[in-house]
Scaffold this active site. Structure first.
Site, PDB file in Angstrom:
ATOM      1  N   GLU A 169       0.816  -1.217   0.000  1.00 54.86           N
ATOM      2  CA  GLU A 169       0.000   0.000   0.000  1.00 54.86           C
ATOM      3  C   GLU A 169       0.852   1.272   0.000  1.00 54.86           C
ATOM      4  O   GLU A 169       0.786   2.072   0.959  1.00 54.86           O
ATOM      5  CB  GLU A 169      -0.962   0.009   1.192  1.00 54.86           C
ATOM      6  CG  GLU A 169      -1.918  -1.176   1.213  1.00 54.86           C
ATOM      7  CD  GLU A 169      -2.939  -1.109   2.347  1.00 54.86           C
ATOM      8  OE1 GLU A 169      -2.903  -0.165   3.144  1.00 54.86           O
ATOM      9  OE2 GLU A 169      -3.787  -2.013   2.418  1.00 54.86           O
ATOM     10  N   GLU A 375      -5.017  -8.695   1.061  1.00 54.35           N
ATOM     11  CA  GLU A 375      -5.676  -8.303   2.316  1.00 54.35           C
ATOM     12  C   GLU A 375      -7.151  -8.082   2.052  1.00 54.35           C
ATOM     13  O   GLU A 375      -7.522  -7.443   1.056  1.00 54.35           O
ATOM     14  CB  GLU A 375      -5.144  -6.969   2.863  1.00 54.35           C
ATOM     15  CG  GLU A 375      -3.856  -7.048   3.609  1.00 54.35           C
ATOM     16  CD  GLU A 375      -3.427  -5.687   4.160  1.00 54.35           C
ATOM     17  OE1 GLU A 375      -4.291  -4.848   4.498  1.00 54.35           O
ATOM     18  OE2 GLU A 375      -2.203  -5.481   4.247  1.00 54.35           O
TER      19      GLU A 375
HETATM   20  O1  IFM Z   1      -4.045  -2.829   9.274  1.00 52.24           O
HETATM   21  C1  IFM Z   1      -4.009  -2.357   7.975  1.00 52.24           C
HETATM   22  C2  IFM Z   1      -2.845  -2.947   7.221  1.00 52.24           C
HETATM   23  O2  IFM Z   1      -1.638  -2.690   7.859  1.00 52.24           O
HETATM   24  C3  IFM Z   1      -2.774  -2.367   5.830  1.00 52.24           C
HETATM   25  N1  IFM Z   1      -4.040  -2.477   5.162  1.00 52.24           N
HETATM   26  C4  IFM Z   1      -5.213  -2.057   5.859  1.00 52.24           C
HETATM   27  C5  IFM Z   1      -5.271  -2.703   7.225  1.00 52.24           C
HETATM   28  C6  IFM Z   1      -6.541  -2.256   7.972  1.00 52.24           C
HETATM   29  O3  IFM Z   1      -6.545  -0.874   8.129  1.00 52.24           O
END
Ligand code: IFM
Length: 472
Positions: A169, A375
């Site tokens: 990200e 994710e």
């Molecule tokens: O916890 C975060 C993660 O570190 C990166 N993506 C989003 C998740 C939830 O906010």
């Protein structure tokens, strides 16, 4: 509601869970580790909920064997974790610390012994503080340092880790770290946002080049983005233009150079008042566009935007935390409209269709590039009941809906190879500290006891069967 039938995932679909170093490891001052920007930021009064830090977190640094046993018990086939840069290379320069490398080597071996595929992320936001003191991501040298660090980790773990991700990200690192300031290092400098985004991209390109020279030929290398699923509030040209602007800032600023070899012209125009982009040197875009083996997609929710309202102060609720400073450089006035329907404990709207949309987008844009959902998950206010159990039906519903959305994309031709639930454990949720729980496993932050929630059991059964259960 019509009854839903059970639906099978592809036989070789990779099922995993994900975490990140600063969010779970703790042991912040052990083994030679030095502060990263998140250690500094979390110690800065007012930056993180109730002053929480990652000093102890889930104490995974000491409890990793138990955590691996838990994953094995749940039948997980893959584990996505990140390496703490300052555990391996404390100053962000020079030789690696053997103890740091050994920790991750043992972790990878422990995974392999349990039949779990290690999926390693090099950078999940924890820049060495020394590199931030030298200018951070807005400075070109940071990209070079990142490639050097990638080489150290690649040489040490290349023989046991098959899946490599450079950045996680980069949008958050650049736009929240240097724009709105809600993430470390907490700077609020519009031009630095664009510089940081470019140097993250460049760091990725240089790191991929280095990794290719040190990893075995069959290692797979990719990058993880959190692309925006940006919908215009109406079909009016002004609202569609607002959506285009936000899409350029959240997604195409990365996918432009990473996948297609250049920054989008409209992005440069939108931000012309912020920067002349002279930090992009001849040849940089070619370096950034390295062939990659997969794209990691993180998805939580869509957003809806509308044209700026004259005189309004910018985003009401862009889902990225509250700040007087907009991260949306050059498009600060775009309005984010609240979406109807259910929300998670983060206040994020629940809408699984965005996951289908984003997977189909990339499947059309880069048809030959395999995709992983690296994710996806949700925070809810879980509690432990009198029997010591944690029932989280909202999370089960969220996961069920989003896995159905993955299947919708697969059935329409998207080459999605796997899914990593965020997260294995409740953990340090950045500026929200331990106040938000994303885990399928509950962590009591007093005792550090782990308790699989009902979602963990539900997910384990899905992993075992490969079939998304019907609703009947
Ligand atoms: O916890 C975060 C993660 O570190 C990166 N993506 C989003 C998740 C939830 O906010």
């Amino acid at each position: 509601m019509p009854e839903e039938q059970p639906r099978a995932f592809p036989a070789d679909f990779l099922w995993g869970s994900a975490t990140a170093a600063y969010q779970i490891e703790g042991a912040a001052a052990e083994g030679g580790r030095t502060p990263s920007i998140w250690d500094t930021f979390s110690r800065t009064p007012g930056k993180v909920f109730e002053g929480h830090t990652g000093d102890v977190a889930c104490d995974h640094y000491h409890r990793w064997r138990d955590d691996l046993d838990l994953m094995a018990e749940l039948g997980l086939a893959a584990y996505r974790f990140s390496v703490s840069w300052t555990r391996v290379q404390p100053t962000g320069r020079g030789p690696a610390v053997q103890r740091g490398l050994d920790f991750y080597r043992e972790l990878a071996d422990g995974l392999l012994e349990r039949g779990i595929t290690p999926a390693l992320t090099l950078y999940h936001w924890d820049l060495p503080q020394e590199l931030e003191d030298a200018g951070g991501w807005p400075v070109r040298e940071t990209a070079e340092r990142f490639a050097e660090y990638a080489g150290l980790v690649g040489e040490a773990l290349g023989d046991r880790v098959p899946l490599w991700t450079t950045l996680n990200e980069p949008f958050c690192s650049a736009f929240l770290g240097y724009g709105s300031g809600v993430h470390a290092p907490g700077r609020t400098e519009p031009e630095s946002v664009l510089r940081a985004a470019h140097h993250l991209n460049l760091g990725h390109g240089l790191a991929v080049r280095t990794l290719r020279s040190v990893l075995p030929a069959d290692a797979r290398i990719g990058v993880t983005l959190n692309p925006g699923v940006v919908r215009a509030r109406t079909d009016a040209a002004e609202d569609r233009d607002a959506a285009r602007r936000i899409d350029a800032l959240q997604t195409r600023i990365f996918t432009g150079p990473l996948l297609h070899g250049s920054y989008p012209a409209d992005l440069r125009e939108d931000t012309a008042g912020v920067s002349d982009w002279s930090f992009v040197r001849d040849g940089d875009e070619a370096v950034i566009r390295q062939p990659i083996d997969f794209l990691g997609v993180n998805y939580y929710n869509p957003v809806e935007v509308a044209a700026p309202v004259p005189g309004a102060a910018g985003p009401r609720d862009d889902g990225h935390g509250s700040s007087a400073h907009s991260p949306w450089v050059g498009s600060e006035g775009v309005e984010f409209t609240p979406l109807p329907g259910g929300r998670t404990a983060m206040g994020w709207p629940i809408d699984a269709t965005g996951l289908t949309d984003v997977l189909l987008r990339f499947s059309r844009e880069v048809p030959d590039l395999p995709l992983y959902v690296t994710e996806n998950g949700a925070a809810f206010d879980d509690t432990v009941d009198a029997q010591g159990a944690v029932h989280d039906p909202e999370r089960v519903a969220y996961l069920r809906g989003h896995l159905g959305a993955v299947l919708d994309a697969v059935e329409q031709g998207a080459d999605v190879r796997g899914y990593f639930v965020w997260s294995l454990l409740d953990n340090f949720e950045w500026a929200y500290g331990y106040g938000k729980r994303f885990g399928v496993v509950h962590v009591d932050f007093e005792t550090l006891r782990r308790t699989p929630k009902s979602s963990a059991r539900w997910y384990a059964e899905l992993v075992r069967s490969g079939v998304l259960p019907g609703s009947g």
